[in-house]
Design a protein around this motif. Structure first.
Motif, PDB file in Angstrom:
ATOM      1  N   ALA A 182      -4.509   7.116  -2.045  1.00 17.89           N
ATOM      2  CA  ALA A 182      -5.158   5.875  -1.610  1.00 17.89           C
ATOM      3  C   ALA A 182      -4.637   4.758  -2.505  1.00 17.89           C
ATOM      4  CB  ALA A 182      -6.678   6.014  -1.707  1.00 17.89           C
ATOM      5  N   ASP A 183      -3.330   4.822  -2.757  1.00  9.89           N
ATOM      6  CA  ASP A 183      -2.707   3.973  -3.775  1.00  9.89           C
ATOM      7  C   ASP A 183      -1.903   2.811  -3.191  1.00  9.89           C
ATOM      8  OD1 ASP A 183      -1.057   6.037  -2.834  1.00  9.89           O
ATOM      9  OD2 ASP A 183       0.063   6.214  -4.696  1.00  9.89           O
ATOM     10  N   GLY A 184      -2.357   2.296  -2.050  1.00 12.88           N
ATOM     11  CA  GLY A 184      -1.845   1.025  -1.556  1.00 12.88           C
ATOM     12  C   GLY A 184      -0.521   1.070  -0.821  1.00 12.88           C
ATOM     13  N   GLY A 185      -0.087  -0.122  -0.384  1.00 12.39           N
ATOM     14  CA  GLY A 185       1.115  -0.242   0.440  1.00 12.39           C
ATOM     15  C   GLY A 185       2.382   0.230  -0.236  1.00 12.39           C
ATOM     16  N   ARG A 186       2.419   0.194  -1.575  1.00 10.96           N
ATOM     17  CA  ARG A 186       3.596   0.686  -2.308  1.00 10.96           C
ATOM     18  C   ARG A 186       3.343   2.095  -2.842  1.00 10.96           C
ATOM     19  NH1 ARG A 186       2.952  -4.715  -3.768  1.00 10.96           N
ATOM     20  NH2 ARG A 186       4.701  -6.086  -3.220  1.00 10.96           N
ATOM     21  N   SER A 187       2.561   2.855  -2.146  1.00 11.51           N
ATOM     22  CA  SER A 187       2.086   4.177  -2.550  1.00 11.51           C
ATOM     23  C   SER A 187       3.148   5.059  -3.215  1.00 11.51           C
ATOM     24  CB  SER A 187       1.538   4.919  -1.321  1.00 11.51           C
ATOM     25  OG  SER A 187       1.282   6.274  -1.617  1.00 11.51           O
ATOM     26  N   PHE A 188       2.879   5.448  -4.468  1.00  8.30           N
ATOM     27  CA  PHE A 188       3.750   6.395  -5.153  1.00  8.30           C
ATOM     28  C   PHE A 188       3.685   7.745  -4.462  1.00  8.30           C
ATOM     29  CE2 PHE A 188       4.226   9.902  -8.171  1.00  8.30           C
ATOM     30  CZ  PHE A 188       5.481   9.643  -8.706  1.00  8.30           C
TER      31      PHE A 188
END
Length: 583
Positions: A182-188
Motif C-alpha cells: 500500500a506504498d503509493g504510485g511509486r510502489s517499491f
C-alpha cells in the motif's frame, strides 16, 4: 508485536505503506483478531507524513464502509460536511447543474454528503485507533528487498522481506505469509516484483494549494467550480478547520511565467485562477504541482502471497476526487477475506476474488477519469463525436452527472462469483431489487421495547462475519415458512457448528410488545422491527412472503433466498463454496 531492533521475526501479514489504505487495512486485521501477527511500516518519518495536503474527500459509500468498521464517527467529528455546491462561469455568474452539482443529490444513505477531511487528520485518527489494538506504525522503516519462496504452499511463510530502520540503519528480516503493498504510485513492492503498471501519464500539469483565504466569491464554504478561460475548470473546496483548497490546470502557457514553481508561484496562479473574484491568502498550508496519469497494475494479487492496494495498483487524476475512496474500497474488500484465510475459515482461493472484483471497478473509474481530466482542462474527450464547438464545462457537468452514483460509490457492484450468487429469491417486475454483488442498502429499523430508531448498517458492523438477515414479513402470512426455516436452521449441521463466521438478524414487518409473540417462534439472532415496511420495500421483499438476505462482511449482498426450509439447503451450498467447513 516486536520491533525492528529484532534481527528476525515471523508475521502473518506485513503491510508496506502508512497512508490511509495501509492504516485501514492494518486496523481491520487488528480488529479481526490478528494484532499480534501483523506489522505496518512506512519509510517516511512521521514528521514528513504529517504534512497537510493530499487526499481530502470521502464519498458516501466509502464513509458507509468505514462506519461499519466504527471509524466514520471519529472522522465526522473533525470534517467539513459538504452538501452544497456552486459553479461560476468566466464572468462570475452562477450557473446551475454544472461541476459538482451531483453532490447535492447523493441519496439513499445516512452519509449523504462529501466528508471533507485532509489526509493528515484522517491518518492521525486511523493511527490512534490502530494503536488501541496494540499496533503502532513503524516509521521510518523502509522495505529494501523481497524474496518469494514459490515452492512454499499457499498460506505458508512464502515472503522474506528485508527492512531497514531509517534512524539506526539496522537491517532486519521478516518472514510473512502475506505482504500488502500500500506504498503509493511509486510502489517499491510493485516495482521489485516487476508487476507491469499499464497506462500513461499526460503532459498536463495540475496545481493544488490549501490554506486560509479571504475571497469575495458569494458562496465559499462549498464544493465549487470556476470556469476559468486560463486555468480550466477550477476546483474550490471548503476544507476542515476553516481552510480551502484551490486546484487548477497549470498550462504550458502559464508555466512560461516562472523559472521555478514555488509557493509564491502557486499563490499567484491561484489568485489568477479564481478571477473575476478577488482572493487573498492569510496562510498557506500546502501546495503541489503534478502530472495527470491513469495506470493500472497488471495484477493486484501475485504469487499467492503479495497483494497491492490503493495507488500502488492504480493511479488517476484527482479530477473526480476518487483516490482515497478507491483505496478504501480496495482495503475493505481485502480485509475480511484475508482475515478468514488467516483463520483458516476460508481457503486461500478466496483472495483471488479481490482482484476479480476490484479491477473492473478501477477500470471503470479510469475510463471516467480520462474524460473528466480532459474536460477540466477545457478539452473535449478523446473520440468525442458531438459538436466540436461544445462547451467543455457543459459536457463536464453531463459526464459528472452520469458518473454520479459510481462516484458516490453507492452503485459500485461486483460480478457474480463464488461469493455473489443469484439465489432463489425473485421479486418479479420490481426494478429496485437488490441483487447479489450490489451494496446492501442502509434502512431504518426500530429496536424492540424502546422502539428506538436504528439503522441496518449500525446493526451489521464489519467484524469479518456474514450477516444473515431474515426478512420475516408479516407473520400473518409468513408464519408457516418462518417456522419451517427456523426449524431447518436448528437441525442444520452447518449452522450448529461453533466458530462459523455468521450472525443473524430477524426483521418482521410488524412490531409488538414481545418479539417472540410477534413472530410466533424464537427468532434467529436479534430482532429489529420494520413496521413501516420501508426496509422490506427497499430490498423489494413482499411482506406476504419474506426472504433471507446474506450480507457479506463488507456490506455487499452475497445471495438472497426465498423464506422456507429449502433456503437452508441453499445457504449451506453457498457457504460450503466459500468457507473451509470440516465435517
Amino acid at each position: 508485536m516486536g520491533s525492528t531492533n529484532q534481527s528476525f521475526r515471523h508475521l502473518d501479514v506485513l503491510i508496506v505503506g502508512g497512508g490511509p489504505v495501509g492504516l485501514v487495512t492494518a486496523f481491520q486485521l487488528a480488529k479481526f483478531g490478528h494484532a499480534n501477527s501483523i506489522a505496518i511500516i512506512e519509510k517516511h518519518p512521521k514528521s514528513t507524513q504529517d504534512q497537510y495536503g493530499r487526499a481530502i474527500t470521502l464519498y458516501p459509500r466509502s464513509t458507509e464502509i468505514l462506519d461499519q468498521l466504527d471509524l466514520a464517527d471519529d472522522l465526522a467529528q473533525e470534517c467539513f460536511a459538504c452538501r452544497s455546491t456552486v459553479s461560476y462561469d468566466k464572468d462570475g455568474n452562477e450557473v446551475q447543474g454544472r461541476g459538482w452539482y451531483f453532490m447535492e443529490n447523493m441519496k439513499d444513505t445516512q452519509w449523504d454528503f462529501a466528508l471533507v477531511l485532509r489526509q493528515k487528520y484522517q491518518e492521525e485518527i486511523f493511527r490512534q485507533r490502530l494503536k488501541a489494538f496494540g499496533v503502532s506504525l513503524e516509521a521510518p522503516v523502509e522495505l529494501t528487498d523481497i524474496e518469494i519462496a514459490e515452492s512454499m504452499p499457499a498460506n505458508g511463510y512464502r515472503v522474506t522481506a528485508t527492512v531497514e530502520d531509517g534512524l539506526t540503519g539496522e537491517i532486519s528480516t521478516i518472514k510473512c505469509k502475506y505482504l500488502i503493498g500500500a506504498d503509493g504510485g511509486r510502489s517499491f513492492v510493485r516495482q521489485k516484483l516487476e508487476i507491469p503498471f499499464e497506462g500513461n501519464t499526460t503532459e498536463d500539469k495540475w496545481v493544488r494549494i490549501d490554506g486560509i483565504v479571504e475571497c469575495d466569491m458569494p458562496k465559499t464554504r462549498v464544493y465549487g467550480a470556476i470556469e476559468s478561460p486560463t486555468h480550466g475548470n477550477v476546483l474550490w473546496a471548503a476544507l476542515d478547520h476553516g481552510a480551502t483548497r484551490i486546484g487548477f490546470a497549470y498550462t504550458a502557457e502559464r508555466q512560461k511565467g516562472y523559472k521555478e514553481f514555488n509557493e509564491a508561484a502557486a499563490v499567484a496562479e491561484a489568485i489568477q485562477s479564481v478571477k473575476p473574484f478577488n482572493l487573498k491568502f492569510k496562510q498557506v498550508d500546502w501546495y503541489t504541482v503534478y502530472s495527470v496519469g491513469q495506470r493500472i497494475a497488471k495484477s493486484f494479487f501475485t504469487s499467492d502471497c503479495v497483494l497491492l492496494a490503493g495507488d500502488a495498483c492504480h493511479t488517476h487524476s484527482s479530477g473526480a476526487a476518487q483516490g482515497m475512496n478507491t483505496g478504501m474500497h480496495d482495503s475493505v474488500n481485502l480485509g475480511w477475506k484475508l482475515s478468514m484465510v488467516l483463520k483458516k475459515l476460508a481457503p486461500p482461493l478466496l483472495l483471488h476474488t479481490y482482484e476479480s472484483e476490484r479491477l473492473p471497478n478501477v477500470q471503470k473509474l479510469i475510463n471516467y477519469d480520462k474524460d473528466i481530466s480532459r474536460l477540466m482542462t477545457m478539452r473535449l474527450p478523446i473520440g468525442w463525436k458531438g459538436d466540436p464547438a461544445a462547451d467543455p464545462n457543459e459536457i463536464l457537468g453531463v459526464v459528472m452527472e452520469e458518473a454520479s452514483t459510481f462516484t458516490s460509490g453507492l452503485s459500485i457492484a461486483y460480478e457474480e462469483n463464488a461469493i455473489n450468487i443469484k439465489g432463489s429469491f425473485s421479486s418479479g417486475t420490481v426494478k429496485s431489487q437488490v441483487v447479489a454483488g450490489q451494496r446492501g442498502p442502509d434502512v431504518e429499523l426500530q429496536k424492540p421495547g424502546t422502539r428506538e430508531i436504528t439503522r441496518l448498517h449500525k446493526q451489521t458492523p464489519n467484524v469479518a462475519k456474514f450477516h444473515l438477515i431474515v426478512f420475516a414479513g408479516e407473520p400473518e402470512y409468513t408464519s408457516k415458512s418462518l417456522h419451517a426455516f427456523t426449524a431447518a436452521v436448528e437441525h442444520s449441521s452447518l449452522f450448529s457448528r461453533t466458530g462459523l463466521p455468521v450472525a443473524w438478524i430477524t426483521i418482521p414487518a410488524v412490531s409488538g410488545p414481545s418479539a417472540v409473540e410477534v413472530l410466533g417462534v424464537m427468532p434467529l439472532g436479534k430482532v429489529l422491527y420494520d413496521e413501516k415496511h420501508t426496509a422490506h420495500q427497499r430490498y423489494s421483499i413482499d411482506v406476504k412472503h419474506g426472504a433471507v438476505v446474506v450480507l457479506r462482511p463488507d456490506g455487499w449482498a452475497g445471495t438472497i433466498t426465498t423464506l422456507g426450509a429449502e433456503a437452508v439447503d441453499e445457504l449451506t451450498e453457498y457457504f460450503s463454496a466459500i468457507l473451509s467447513i470440516a465435517e
